[in-house]
Structures are given as C-alpha cells and as structure tokens.
Design a protein around this motif. Structure first.
Motif, short mmCIF file in Angstrom:
data_model
loop_
_atom_site.label_atom_id
_atom_site.label_comp_id
_atom_site.label_asym_id
_atom_site.label_seq_id
_atom_site.Cartn_x
_atom_site.Cartn_y
_atom_site.Cartn_z
N ILE A 135 -3.44 -9.78 4.88
CA ILE A 135 -2.93 -8.60 5.58
C ILE A 135 -1.95 -7.83 4.70
O ILE A 135 -1.92 -6.59 4.71
CB ILE A 135 -2.24 -9.00 6.91
CG1 ILE A 135 -3.21 -9.78 7.79
CG2 ILE A 135 -1.74 -7.76 7.65
CD1 ILE A 135 -4.49 -9.05 8.13
N GLU A 136 -1.14 -8.54 3.91
CA GLU A 136 -0.21 -7.85 3.03
C GLU A 136 -0.96 -6.99 2.01
O GLU A 136 -0.52 -5.89 1.67
CB GLU A 136 0.69 -8.85 2.30
CG GLU A 136 1.78 -8.16 1.49
CD GLU A 136 2.74 -9.13 0.81
OE1 GLU A 136 3.92 -8.74 0.65
OE2 GLU A 136 2.33 -10.24 0.47
N ARG A 137 -2.09 -7.48 1.53
CA ARG A 137 -2.86 -6.73 0.52
C ARG A 137 -3.76 -5.66 1.13
O ARG A 137 -3.87 -4.56 0.58
CB ARG A 137 -3.71 -7.71 -0.31
CG ARG A 137 -2.97 -8.37 -1.41
CD ARG A 137 -2.63 -7.39 -2.56
NE ARG A 137 -3.81 -7.16 -3.38
CZ ARG A 137 -4.45 -5.99 -3.46
NH1 ARG A 137 -4.07 -4.96 -2.77
NH2 ARG A 137 -5.50 -5.86 -4.26
N GLY A 156 -2.42 -1.79 3.92
CA GLY A 156 -2.11 -2.78 2.90
C GLY A 156 -1.34 -2.20 1.72
O GLY A 156 -1.08 -1.00 1.65
N LYS A 157 -0.99 -3.08 0.79
CA LYS A 157 -0.21 -2.70 -0.39
C LYS A 157 -1.00 -2.99 -1.66
O LYS A 157 -1.88 -3.86 -1.69
CB LYS A 157 1.10 -3.49 -0.44
CG LYS A 157 2.03 -3.25 0.75
CD LYS A 157 2.62 -1.85 0.73
CE LYS A 157 3.61 -1.67 1.87
NZ LYS A 157 4.18 -0.31 1.90
N ALA A 214 2.79 -6.14 -3.23
CA ALA A 214 2.68 -7.27 -2.30
C ALA A 214 3.76 -8.29 -2.65
O ALA A 214 3.49 -9.39 -3.15
CB ALA A 214 1.28 -7.89 -2.38
N TYR A 221 -1.30 -13.29 3.56
CA TYR A 221 -1.50 -12.70 2.23
C TYR A 221 -2.58 -11.61 2.29
O TYR A 221 -2.44 -10.53 1.72
CB TYR A 221 -1.86 -13.80 1.24
CG TYR A 221 -2.15 -13.37 -0.17
CD1 TYR A 221 -1.68 -12.16 -0.69
CD2 TYR A 221 -2.89 -14.19 -1.02
CE1 TYR A 221 -1.95 -11.79 -1.99
CE2 TYR A 221 -3.16 -13.82 -2.32
CZ TYR A 221 -2.70 -12.62 -2.80
OH TYR A 221 -2.96 -12.25 -4.10
N ASN A 236 4.70 -5.93 5.97
CA ASN A 236 4.67 -5.21 4.69
C ASN A 236 3.30 -4.58 4.45
O ASN A 236 3.20 -3.50 3.87
CB ASN A 236 5.02 -6.19 3.56
CG ASN A 236 5.23 -5.47 2.23
OD1 ASN A 236 5.73 -4.37 2.18
ND2 ASN A 236 4.82 -6.13 1.15
N GLY A 237 2.26 -5.28 4.91
CA GLY A 237 0.90 -4.76 4.72
C GLY A 237 0.63 -3.50 5.53
O GLY A 237 -0.10 -2.61 5.08
N GLY A 242 -3.96 -4.87 4.70
CA GLY A 242 -3.47 -4.26 5.94
C GLY A 242 -4.30 -4.59 7.16
O GLY A 242 -5.20 -5.42 7.14
#
Length: 268
Positions: A261-263, A234-235, A240, A259, A229-230, A265
């Motif tokens: 990497i999701e935020r 990232g998001k 996220a 977490y 998802n990141g 990237g």
C-alpha cells in the motif's frame, strides 16, 4: 513411466494464472526494491514452484496413492531434524540449511500439502459411515493432525501450527464426525483454556494482549503509518520511507501488505 492424459487440460482452471501472475510480479518488484539478495532467491523460488506445480498437475496421483504416506513421514522426519540441525532466525528454529547453496528449507511449509494429502489418503481408505466417524477413527485421524501440530508449535511457530490444526479438524468436520465428539471437545477446550494460556510463551501472550488492546503496538502503528503514507496512488520508491528507512518491520514478508500500500496506494 506414466502416460499423460490428453484430456488433462479440460480440468485446468485458466482463470488462476490471471490471479496468480500479478501477485508474483508485485512481490518480485517490491522485494527487489527492499532486498537485492532476497529478490534473487525469489526468482529461484518462482522457478521451483512452477516446476513443482507442473509435475503435480501432470502426475496421475490416483495411480500412486501409496507414495502419500511416504511423503508425509519424510516431512515428519524433517520436522524432527529441525530440533537437531535447524537454523535459528528471529528467535525461532524453523529452517534447515541446504548444503552447498545459500538456501534454507522450512519443513513446516512442505508439511502443509503433505498433511492434507495424508488426510485425503486416510479418508479415501476408510470413508466415514453415515453417522460420521466414531471415537476410534476420530482419534486415529487426530493423531496425524496433532503430530505435525506439536512439532511445529515447538519450534516455536504457533501460526503455522494453528493453520494445520484448524485445517485438519475443519476437514474432519466437513467429512463427518459424531456430534457428541465435537461437543465434548468444545467443553474440554473452554475448561482448559486458562491452562493453555498460562503455558504459552511470553511473546504469544503479548500477541493476544495486543490483538484485544485498544492501543496498537509498535508494529501495527508503523504499518498504519505506511498505509497512510501510500494514500490513494502510492509513493515512488525513494518516498516509501517507512520501508526503506526500516521503520516497517519485516516488510518483505510479515508486513508485505502495508509495504504494498505504501508503494502502490489504495488503487494498487
């Protein structure tokens, strides 16, 4: 009172702050987004950590070596007290509640520096001979490794116990122990490994099975989804979803990498 050595800054690694401070900032940003209460505690932890670092950086430990065994045995007492006064979280009793404040102390974490300092103290008092420590000295040093290992593994916290176990015997390996002792231990470990496995908790067996399995378990699947998802950059916080919809378990500690990497990237 002790005097501060004016040359002490010559021994300071000035690169460390540039490595540590970004981690501190990242962790605070992420944890504050996921849990407001925990982020407030995080500020206190940072402050206490910096104060302890400053104290031990300035503290002339060579002049107060006799304090190390006291520090070690106080931590052993704390580990023992977890059995009687410990607070249970997530099915394990590992914490002691500090009176009058909403904070807990995990003795196994404080044991890490105490344990290493104790080994240093013992080796300093009795350096190994040219051919390494014999059986008697090896057993004596092993006692100080195995005692906290058993107490922490009993909580249960096999991860932290294993870290102490491996760190302690790695130190002895580097310092020097008779090769015959290592060979004997390897043979005994290999021969007894089925018995050790059978005496593990069910969740510990499941972790081993999940590790060697081709099919990832639920937690790993959610972590992979969070990382995917990141993407590259990232998001935003609201996007996220793995973390903020609680799909990613224990995002603020065990799965903080996923977490992050999701935020932020791949680039982050």
């Amino acid at each position: 009172m002790f005097k501060i050595d004016k040359k002490i800054l010559a021994y300071f690694d000035f690169i460390q702050p540039f490595l540590i401070v970004p981690i501190v900032v990242f962790s605070y940003v992420l944890i504050s987004e996921a849990n407001d209460v925990l982020s407030s505690k995080q500020v206190v932890y940072f402050g206490v950590g910096f104060a302890v670092f400053t104290l031990f950086f300035l503290f002339p430990i060579r002049k107060f070596l006799y304090l190390i065994p006291i520090f070690y045995w106080i931590n052993i007492i704390l580990l023992l007290s977890v059995d009687f006064f410990g607070v249970s979280k997530l099915g394990a009793r590992r914490w002691l509640e500090i009176p009058f404040v909403h904070f807990t102390l995990q003795p196994s974490e404080v044991m890490k520096p105490a344990f290493i300092l104790m080994l240093m103290y013992l080796i300093h008092k009795n350096p190994p001979p040219k051919n390494g420590y014999g059986l008697k000295d090896f057993l004596r040093l092993s006692f100080y490794i195995l005692l906290p290992f058993v107490l922490i593994a009993k909580e249960p916290d096999l991860g932290t116990a294993a870290i102490l176990f491996l760190t302690g015997f790695a130190i002895l390996f580097i310092i020097g122990v008779d090769k015959k002792i290592w060979l004997t231990l390897i043979i005994v470990f290999v021969a007894s490994s089925p018995i050790l496995y059978e005496n593990m908790h069910d969740y510990q067996k499941k972790r081993i099975a999940d590790f060697i399995s081709e099919e990832p378990n639920y937690q790993v699947k959610q972590a992979i989804i969070a990382i995917g998802n990141g993407g590259i950059y990232g998001k935003d916080r609201d996007e996220a979803t793995q973390t903020h919809f609680k799909f990613l378990p224990i995002a603020t500690s065990d799965f903080i990498f996923a977490y992050t990497i999701e935020r932020f990237g791949f680039v982050g």
